[in-house]
Design a protein around this motif. Structure first.
Motif, PDB file in Angstrom:
ATOM      1  N   TRP A 159      -6.924  -7.823  -8.430  1.00  0.00           N
ATOM      2  CA  TRP A 159      -7.827  -6.694  -8.662  1.00  0.00           C
ATOM      3  C   TRP A 159      -7.219  -5.398  -8.161  1.00  0.00           C
ATOM      4  CZ3 TRP A 159     -12.641  -7.370 -11.054  1.00  0.00           C
ATOM      5  CH2 TRP A 159     -12.988  -8.718 -11.285  1.00  0.00           C
ATOM      6  N   ARG A 160      -7.625  -4.334  -8.849  1.00  0.00           N
ATOM      7  CA  ARG A 160      -7.273  -3.001  -8.365  1.00  0.00           C
ATOM      8  C   ARG A 160      -8.549  -2.352  -7.880  1.00  0.00           C
ATOM      9  NH1 ARG A 160      -3.799  -0.195 -12.934  1.00  0.00           N
ATOM     10  NH2 ARG A 160      -4.506  -1.960 -14.159  1.00  0.00           N
ATOM     11  N   PHE A 161      -8.527  -1.792  -6.699  1.00  0.00           N
ATOM     12  CA  PHE A 161      -9.734  -1.144  -6.189  1.00  0.00           C
ATOM     13  C   PHE A 161      -9.315   0.004  -5.266  1.00  0.00           C
ATOM     14  CE2 PHE A 161      -8.657  -4.864  -3.639  1.00  0.00           C
ATOM     15  CZ  PHE A 161      -8.605  -4.349  -2.346  1.00  0.00           C
ATOM     16  N   PRO A 162     -10.206   0.976  -5.086  1.00  0.00           N
ATOM     17  CA  PRO A 162      -9.853   2.108  -4.235  1.00  0.00           C
ATOM     18  C   PRO A 162      -9.630   1.634  -2.796  1.00  0.00           C
ATOM     19  CG  PRO A 162     -12.018   2.436  -5.310  1.00  0.00           C
ATOM     20  CD  PRO A 162     -11.563   1.071  -5.658  1.00  0.00           C
ATOM     21  N   GLY A 163      -8.613   2.165  -2.172  1.00  0.00           N
ATOM     22  CA  GLY A 163      -8.342   1.814  -0.777  1.00  0.00           C
ATOM     23  C   GLY A 163      -7.561   0.515  -0.626  1.00  0.00           C
ATOM     24  N   LYS A 164      -7.022  -0.002  -1.754  1.00  0.00           N
ATOM     25  CA  LYS A 164      -6.294  -1.277  -1.700  1.00  0.00           C
ATOM     26  C   LYS A 164      -5.082  -1.185  -0.750  1.00  0.00           C
ATOM     27  CE  LYS A 164      -3.999  -4.571  -4.758  1.00  0.00           C
ATOM     28  NZ  LYS A 164      -3.729  -4.947  -6.146  1.00  0.00           N
ATOM     29  N   ARG A 165      -4.384  -0.045  -0.826  1.00  0.00           N
ATOM     30  CA  ARG A 165      -3.186   0.110   0.008  1.00  0.00           C
ATOM     31  C   ARG A 165      -3.545   0.111   1.499  1.00  0.00           C
ATOM     32  NH1 ARG A 165       1.625   1.731  -2.267  1.00  0.00           N
ATOM     33  NH2 ARG A 165       1.497   1.861  -4.525  1.00  0.00           N
ATOM     34  N   ILE A 166      -4.694   0.695   1.795  1.00  0.00           N
ATOM     35  CA  ILE A 166      -5.116   0.751   3.205  1.00  0.00           C
ATOM     36  C   ILE A 166      -5.442  -0.665   3.692  1.00  0.00           C
ATOM     37  CG2 ILE A 166      -6.919   1.620   4.763  1.00  0.00           C
ATOM     38  CD1 ILE A 166      -7.020   4.116   2.911  1.00  0.00           C
ATOM     39  N   VAL A 167      -6.132  -1.434   2.841  1.00  0.00           N
ATOM     40  CA  VAL A 167      -6.457  -2.824   3.197  1.00  0.00           C
ATOM     41  C   VAL A 167      -5.165  -3.606   3.436  1.00  0.00           C
ATOM     42  CG1 VAL A 167      -7.502  -4.968   2.376  1.00  0.00           C
ATOM     43  CG2 VAL A 167      -8.647  -2.792   1.956  1.00  0.00           C
ATOM     44  N   GLU A 168      -4.194  -3.410   2.527  1.00  0.00           N
ATOM     45  CA  GLU A 168      -2.907  -4.119   2.670  1.00  0.00           C
ATOM     46  C   GLU A 168      -2.233  -3.755   3.995  1.00  0.00           C
ATOM     47  OE1 GLU A 168      -1.534  -4.442  -2.025  1.00  0.00           O
ATOM     48  OE2 GLU A 168      -1.033  -2.676  -0.867  1.00  0.00           O
ATOM     49  N   ALA A 169      -2.254  -2.457   4.310  1.00  0.00           N
ATOM     50  CA  ALA A 169      -1.604  -2.000   5.543  1.00  0.00           C
ATOM     51  C   ALA A 169      -2.309  -2.576   6.771  1.00  0.00           C
ATOM     52  CB  ALA A 169      -1.613  -0.473   5.585  1.00  0.00           C
ATOM     53  N   LEU A 170      -3.635  -2.577   6.734  1.00  0.00           N
ATOM     54  CA  LEU A 170      -4.383  -3.089   7.891  1.00  0.00           C
ATOM     55  C   LEU A 170      -4.117  -4.574   8.122  1.00  0.00           C
ATOM     56  CD1 LEU A 170      -7.843  -1.299   7.569  1.00  0.00           C
ATOM     57  CD2 LEU A 170      -6.141  -1.039   9.393  1.00  0.00           C
ATOM     58  N   ILE A 171      -4.004  -5.316   7.006  1.00  0.00           N
ATOM     59  CA  ILE A 171      -3.780  -6.760   7.143  1.00  0.00           C
ATOM     60  C   ILE A 171      -2.419  -7.051   7.771  1.00  0.00           C
ATOM     61  CG2 ILE A 171      -3.431  -8.906   5.834  1.00  0.00           C
ATOM     62  CD1 ILE A 171      -5.442  -7.719   3.810  1.00  0.00           C
ATOM     63  N   THR A 172      -1.412  -6.260   7.377  1.00  0.00           N
ATOM     64  CA  THR A 172      -0.065  -6.543   7.880  1.00  0.00           C
ATOM     65  C   THR A 172       0.196  -5.901   9.256  1.00  0.00           C
ATOM     66  OG1 THR A 172       0.572  -4.887   6.274  1.00  0.00           O
ATOM     67  CG2 THR A 172       1.289  -7.114   5.836  1.00  0.00           C
ATOM     68  N   LEU A 173      -0.722  -5.033   9.665  1.00  0.00           N
ATOM     69  CA  LEU A 173      -0.525  -4.309  10.935  1.00  0.00           C
ATOM     70  C   LEU A 173      -0.218  -5.228  12.126  1.00  0.00           C
ATOM     71  CD1 LEU A 173      -0.506  -1.335  11.693  1.00  0.00           C
ATOM     72  CD2 LEU A 173      -2.887  -1.573  12.442  1.00  0.00           C
ATOM     73  N   PRO A 174      -0.948  -6.349  12.298  1.00  0.00           N
ATOM     74  CA  PRO A 174      -0.659  -7.201  13.470  1.00  0.00           C
ATOM     75  C   PRO A 174       0.781  -7.706  13.508  1.00  0.00           C
ATOM     76  CG  PRO A 174      -2.742  -7.820  12.495  1.00  0.00           C
ATOM     77  CD  PRO A 174      -2.114  -6.835  11.559  1.00  0.00           C
ATOM     78  N   LEU A 175       1.452  -7.745  12.346  1.00  0.00           N
ATOM     79  CA  LEU A 175       2.853  -8.184  12.345  1.00  0.00           C
ATOM     80  C   LEU A 175       3.768  -7.072  12.837  1.00  0.00           C
ATOM     81  CD1 LEU A 175       3.253 -10.065   8.918  1.00  0.00           C
ATOM     82  CD2 LEU A 175       2.969 -11.035  11.192  1.00  0.00           C
TER      83      LEU A 175
END
Lengths: 227, 356
Positions: A38-54
């Motif tokens: 899916w494409r949705f607004p803020g997708k890049r931010i969600v991706e960044a937040l998920i990978t942040l702990p790494l």
């Protein structure tokens, strides 16, 4: 203070890693599918937040979690007030820390698997009368199973060895016991190298067993495909 | 039984808007046109995989899409059997489970057996899909689409990329499926192969640049310049099956005879007695008298059945044992007084034909 027995350390560590993996699976599958399809607004931010702990030190992640979930943190205070639930320095805290740290590994792996699946197979399943949900469970999920199994194995292994965030949020003796990682740290601290070595060996053996189990499941998955 | 499907919709599809309006009766409607004409997109839109901007699609009495009435049935409720170009099979399922994937739970063992028998896929049932050849994959995918008991069958180039021998084997299956009154499912079939269109179509819809530019019976519609231009774009070849009569290994050639009785000389291929011969329409010369003293080994008498306008020339349809297409210039037609009914001689070198 007597150190907890080896078996209790192993059991506690396994229970935390297993619970973390169980929590990660549905959440991670849903999020990985969402990001893959899916494409949705803020997708890049969600991706960044998920990978942040790494990307940031696990201790920093643990510190942030402690500020959020501690008794004076916004979430911790609410849970305490509303339900009388305390998270920090409990078994649950160790699970939460393991979930946050292992989650990115699972999502990356499962997302790659979903992206590698031809979306036309899903479209085809729909033309053959399967609704969106049935298509997901009978086509998307089985086709992504390799990535999901691989991601679950990685997450489990990561949760087994989690130390930084766990020590901040759950302390060195979560639920009054020790995990393999906190146990090694404590043993070295008091100069008990023999115990540290034993715990390290068990830790390596468990991770190896998890990876081998994952590989065996993948191999069975391959053979099962023709039935 | 569904008698008719109607398709009318617009779909913005840079660089053009796919804007179509046609009916699909019983039998096979062939959608013919050059690549990039919007054929595959049209099938995907009917199947519900793409959403048009406006218009209406109905199958029998059921409106599956209508922009004005805000109807958009999801693919699973359209009951459309879609066979994509690459015969997609579910890689995590074996052949039998692929076949049964879309079948209703009440599917009788009899019906299953019938489809398996007609498509001759019984021996494949226990196999994994990766162990199938191209033709086997297509038959399994076709069987799966039919077993889902669709109201309308969409076949996207079911014979594309299949070698000629296999094409000859698959054609009868397609004919059985689409013309057998027992199945009687209206079928919309995409192709850019002239022979395939002729052989399967009850009606031809000619599509170019996203627009229907002609529709009607295959005999007349496929002779429209746009149809011939589309066929030529893909390389208009004469293709037929032939049996080896004599091998002349020293010359590197062999003499073969087609089903229609056309006897010609082609490059020698060892090992097989039945071969597929392919001769390009532009590789054939025309003479009005039998030529003499020629090095070319193929001189075949035939009669002109039809002359059609084609881009940069004319196409002759010649009855010569097999029906052959020959491309000539407009000047050749006038200089040689070529006209339907006239006997001519077709000439080509053995080495200019391809054998597989």
């Amino acid at each position: 203070m007597n150190s907890p027995s080896l078996s209790s350390v192993v059991l506690l560590t396994l229970s935390i890693a297993l619970a973390a993996t169980i929590v990660i699976l549905p959440l991670g599958i849903a999020l990985a599918y969402l990001l893959a399809r899916w494409r949705f607004p803020g997708k890049r931010i969600v991706e960044a937040l998920i990978t942040l702990p790494l990307a940031i030190p696990p201790v920093a992640v643990g510190f942030v979690l402690l500020r959020l979930l501690g008794r004076r943190g916004p979430i911790g205070a609410f849970l305490d007030r509303a339900f009388g639930i305390q998270i920090a320095f409990t078994w649950t805290a160790a699970v939460v820390a393991a979930v946050v740290m292992a989650f990115p590994l699972f999502v990356i792996s499962a997302r790659q698997a979903f992206e590698a699946t031809d979306p036309r197979l899903e479209a085809l399943a729909r033309t053959l009368g399967r609704g969106r949900a049935r298509t997901f469970f009978t086509v998307t999920l089985p086709l992504g199973s390799r990535g999901i199994v691989y991601g679950a194995t990685l997450s489990f292994a990561r949760a087994l060895g989690e130390f930084g965030a766990t020590s901040m949020l759950a302390g060195f003796s979560p639920a009054g016991g020790e995990t393999l990682a906190t146990g090694i740290f404590s043993a070295v601290n008091i100069g008990d190298d023999g115990r540290a070595l034993a715990l390290a060996a068990v830790s390596a053996a468990l991770s190896l067993a998890a990876i081998l189990l994952g590989q065996a499941m993948l191999a069975r998955d391959r053979q099962g495909a023709c039935r | 039984m569904i008698e008719r499907a109607a398709v009318r919709f617009d779909l913005p599809l840079p660089p053009f808007v796919l804007s179509v309006d046609f009916g699909i009766g019983r039998g096979t409607t062939v959608l013919f046109g050059p690549s990039g004409a919007g054929k595959t997109t049209l099938l995907e839109t009917i199947a519900g995989i793409r959403r048009p901007a406006s218009g209406e699609i109905s199958i029998g009495d059921v409106v599956v899409f209508s922009s004005s009435r805000e109807i958009d049935l999801p693919p699973e409720r359209r009951r459309i059997g879609w066979l994509p170009q690459d015969a997609l099979l579910f890689p995590h399922l074996g052949v039998e489970r692929n076949l049964r994937f879309g079948a209703p739970p009440r599917l009788s063992a009899d019906r299953f057996r019938r489809v398996v028998d007609v498509l001759e896929i019984g021996p494949l049932l226990g196999r994994h899909t990766t162990a199938l050849s191209g033709g086997e994959r297509r038959r399994v995918a076709l069987g799966r689409a039919i077993l889902s008991e669709p109201r309308l069958l969409l076949l996207d180039e079911p014979l594309a990329g299949v070698d000629v021998a296999l094409r000859q084997r698959l054609l009868p299956y397609l004919r059985r499926i689409t013309q057998d009154p027992e199945w009687a499912t209206p079928t919309l079939l995409v192709t850019h192969d002239l022979a395939e269109a002729r052989s399967l179509a009850s009606v031809v819809v000619l599509l170019d640049g996203g627009t229907v530019i002609g529709q009607g019976p295959p005999e007349s519609t496929l002779m429209l310049p746009a149809a011939l231009a589309a066929a030529e774009e893909m390389g208009l070849d004469n293709v037929f099956e032939a049996r080896v009569v004599e091998r002349l290994a020293a010359d590197g050639v062999m003499r073969v005879r087609s089903v229609g009785g056309l006897e010609i000389v082609v490059p020698n291929t060892e090992g097989r007695d039945v071969v597929s011969v392919r001769i390009g329409a532009s590789d054939v010369l025309v003479a009005t008298r039998r030529p003499e003293g020629l090095s070319a080994q193929n001189v075949v008498a035939g009669r002109i059945a039809e002359i059609a306008a084609a881009p940069r020339g004319r196409l002759l349809r010649v009855a010569a044992g097999e029906e052959m297409w020959v491309k000539v210039t407009a000047r050749a037609v006038s200089d040689l007084d070529l006209e339907p009914g006239r006997e001519i001689f077709l000439i080509w070198k053995a080495q200019s034909s391809r054998v597989s």
